[in-house]
Design a protein around this motif. Structure first.
Motif, mmCIF file in Angstrom:
data_model
loop_
_atom_site.group_PDB
_atom_site.id
_atom_site.type_symbol
_atom_site.label_atom_id
_atom_site.label_comp_id
_atom_site.label_asym_id
_atom_site.label_seq_id
_atom_site.Cartn_x
_atom_site.Cartn_y
_atom_site.Cartn_z
ATOM 1 N N THR A 237 8.484 13.649 7.375
ATOM 2 C CA THR A 237 8.974 13.463 6.018
ATOM 3 C C THR A 237 7.859 13.748 5.022
ATOM 4 O OG1 THR A 237 9.962 11.928 4.448
ATOM 5 C CG2 THR A 237 8.447 10.982 6.044
ATOM 6 N N ASP A 238 8.239 14.165 3.848
ATOM 7 C CA ASP A 238 7.261 14.368 2.784
ATOM 8 C C ASP A 238 7.202 13.164 1.854
ATOM 9 O OD1 ASP A 238 6.490 16.925 3.653
ATOM 10 O OD2 ASP A 238 8.198 17.843 2.651
ATOM 11 N N HIS A 239 8.017 12.150 2.129
ATOM 12 C CA HIS A 239 7.994 10.936 1.315
ATOM 13 C C HIS A 239 6.690 10.178 1.552
ATOM 14 C CE1 HIS A 239 12.128 11.173 -0.039
ATOM 15 N NE2 HIS A 239 12.510 11.426 1.204
ATOM 16 N N LYS A 240 6.206 9.507 0.530
ATOM 17 C CA LYS A 240 5.022 8.668 0.671
ATOM 18 C C LYS A 240 5.433 7.336 1.293
ATOM 19 C CE LYS A 240 1.873 10.464 -2.728
ATOM 20 N NZ LYS A 240 0.886 10.133 -3.722
ATOM 21 N N VAL A 241 4.878 7.047 2.444
ATOM 22 C CA VAL A 241 5.178 5.802 3.136
ATOM 23 C C VAL A 241 4.571 4.638 2.358
ATOM 24 C CG1 VAL A 241 4.824 4.495 5.269
ATOM 25 C CG2 VAL A 241 5.229 6.957 5.368
ATOM 26 N N VAL A 242 5.344 3.579 2.198
ATOM 27 C CA VAL A 242 4.837 2.343 1.602
ATOM 28 C C VAL A 242 4.716 1.325 2.729
ATOM 29 C CG1 VAL A 242 5.311 0.451 0.001
ATOM 30 C CG2 VAL A 242 5.800 2.815 -0.670
ATOM 31 N N TYR B 232 0.837 -1.198 0.000
ATOM 32 C CA TYR B 232 0.000 0.000 0.000
ATOM 33 C C TYR B 232 0.872 1.247 0.000
ATOM 34 C CZ TYR B 232 -3.305 -3.466 1.823
ATOM 35 O OH TYR B 232 -4.068 -4.589 2.006
ATOM 36 N N GLU B 233 0.379 2.298 -0.650
ATOM 37 C CA GLU B 233 1.073 3.584 -0.674
ATOM 38 C C GLU B 233 0.165 4.639 -0.048
ATOM 39 O OE1 GLU B 233 3.690 5.581 -3.988
ATOM 40 O OE2 GLU B 233 1.573 5.959 -4.375
ATOM 41 N N LEU B 234 0.774 5.518 0.728
ATOM 42 C CA LEU B 234 0.031 6.595 1.375
ATOM 43 C C LEU B 234 -0.761 7.401 0.350
ATOM 44 C CD1 LEU B 234 -0.579 8.255 3.933
ATOM 45 C CD2 LEU B 234 1.423 9.636 3.366
ATOM 46 N N GLU B 235 -2.053 7.566 0.617
ATOM 47 C CA GLU B 235 -2.928 8.353 -0.244
ATOM 48 C C GLU B 235 -3.303 9.671 0.429
ATOM 49 O OE1 GLU B 235 -6.263 6.721 -2.980
ATOM 50 O OE2 GLU B 235 -7.205 7.164 -1.052
ATOM 51 N N SER B 236 -3.631 9.612 1.724
ATOM 52 C CA SER B 236 -3.969 10.829 2.468
ATOM 53 C C SER B 236 -3.715 10.593 3.953
ATOM 54 C CB SER B 236 -5.437 11.213 2.240
ATOM 55 O OG SER B 236 -6.300 10.250 2.802
ATOM 56 N N GLN B 237 -3.556 11.699 4.681
ATOM 57 C CA GLN B 237 -3.355 11.595 6.121
ATOM 58 C C GLN B 237 -3.889 12.833 6.812
ATOM 59 O OE1 GLN B 237 0.825 10.847 6.534
ATOM 60 N NE2 GLN B 237 1.443 12.884 5.933
ATOM 61 N N GLU B 238 -4.262 12.645 8.083
ATOM 62 C CA GLU B 238 -4.793 13.736 8.906
ATOM 63 C C GLU B 238 -4.031 13.770 10.224
ATOM 64 O OE1 GLU B 238 -8.940 12.802 9.526
ATOM 65 O OE2 GLU B 238 -9.269 12.513 7.386
ATOM 66 N N ASN B 239 -3.706 14.955 10.696
ATOM 67 C CA ASN B 239 -3.066 15.188 11.996
ATOM 68 C C ASN B 239 -1.663 14.598 12.114
ATOM 69 O OD1 ASN B 239 -5.301 16.617 13.049
ATOM 70 N ND2 ASN B 239 -6.322 14.672 13.494
ATOM 71 N N TYR B 240 -0.950 14.487 10.990
ATOM 72 C CA TYR B 240 0.394 13.908 10.967
ATOM 73 C C TYR B 240 1.371 14.689 11.858
ATOM 74 C CZ TYR B 240 4.909 12.548 8.801
ATOM 75 O OH TYR B 240 6.185 12.127 8.561
ATOM 76 N N GLU B 241 1.490 15.998 11.608
ATOM 77 C CA GLU B 241 2.447 16.804 12.374
ATOM 78 C C GLU B 241 2.084 16.865 13.850
ATOM 79 O OE1 GLU B 241 3.866 20.561 10.879
ATOM 80 O OE2 GLU B 241 3.666 19.856 8.812
ATOM 81 N N LYS B 242 0.808 17.016 14.158
ATOM 82 C CA LYS B 242 0.375 17.094 15.563
ATOM 83 C C LYS B 242 0.701 15.790 16.287
ATOM 84 C CE LYS B 242 -3.274 18.689 18.551
ATOM 85 N NZ LYS B 242 -2.321 19.079 19.568
ATOM 86 N N PHE B 243 0.477 14.658 15.624
ATOM 87 C CA PHE B 243 0.796 13.364 16.214
ATOM 88 C C PHE B 243 2.307 13.258 16.486
ATOM 89 C CE2 PHE B 243 2.261 8.976 15.540
ATOM 90 C CZ PHE B 243 1.610 8.347 16.601
#
Length: 125
Positions: free
Chosen positions: A29-34, A7-18
Motif C-alpha cells: 500500500t502507498d498509505h502511511k501506516v499509523v 506515530y506516522e510512517l516517515e520512511s521505510q527501507e526494503n518494504y517491497e522485498k520484505f
C-alpha cells in the motif's frame, strides 16, 4: 511510558522485498501506516492502521503471549525488552522496536541467505 504514543510512517527501507519474501506483495500500500502504542508498565497494546485495515496485538513483556500475524494467523511467542528494544519472533521474521530520538524505529528481520531487513521509521504525531 517510553513507547506510548501515536506515530506516522516517515520512511521505510526494503518494504517491497520484505512483502515479497513473506508472500504478501499483493498487500502493498502507498498509505502511511499509523502505529498506536499503549504501554502500561510491561503491558502493551500495539495497533497499526491504514484505511480499511487494522492489525492489533496485546502482549506483556517477559511472558509467552498469543499474538496474531498480519494475515490473522495466531501464534505464541515470548516477548522481551532489553536495552529499550522490544523483540518478538514472528513465524517468518524477527520483529524489533525501539524509540530513537523520539521516533519509533521498527525492524522486521528475515534471516538466512535470502534474508532482508525491513525498517520503518515513524514520527510521533
Amino acid at each position: 511510558m517510553a513507547f506510548t504514543g501515536k506515530y506516522e510512517l516517515e520512511s521505510q527501507e526494503n518494504y517491497e522485498k520484505f512483502l515479497e519474501e513473506i508472500g504478501l506483495l499483493n498487500a502493498k500500500t502507498d498509505h502511511k501506516v499509523v502505529t498506536e502504542v499503549l504501554q502500561d508498565g510491561n503491558d502493551f497494546t500495539w495497533t497499526q492502521t491504514i484505511p480499511n485495515w487494522t492489525w492489533s496485538n496485546t502482549f506483556t513483556v517477559g511472558q509467552e503471549c498469543e499474538l496474531m500475524t498480519m494475515m490473522g494467523s495466531k501464534f505464541t511467542a515470548p516477548v522481551t525488552l532489553e536495552d529499550g528494544k522490544i523483540s518478538i519472533q514472528f513465524p517468518q521474521y524477527l520483529f524489533t522496536a525501539e524509540i530513537i530520538e523520539d521516533k519509533l524505529v521498527m525492524n522486521c528481520i528475515i534471516p538466512g541467505e535470502k534474508g532482508v531487513t525491513f525498517k520503518r521509521v515513524n514520527k510521533r504525531i
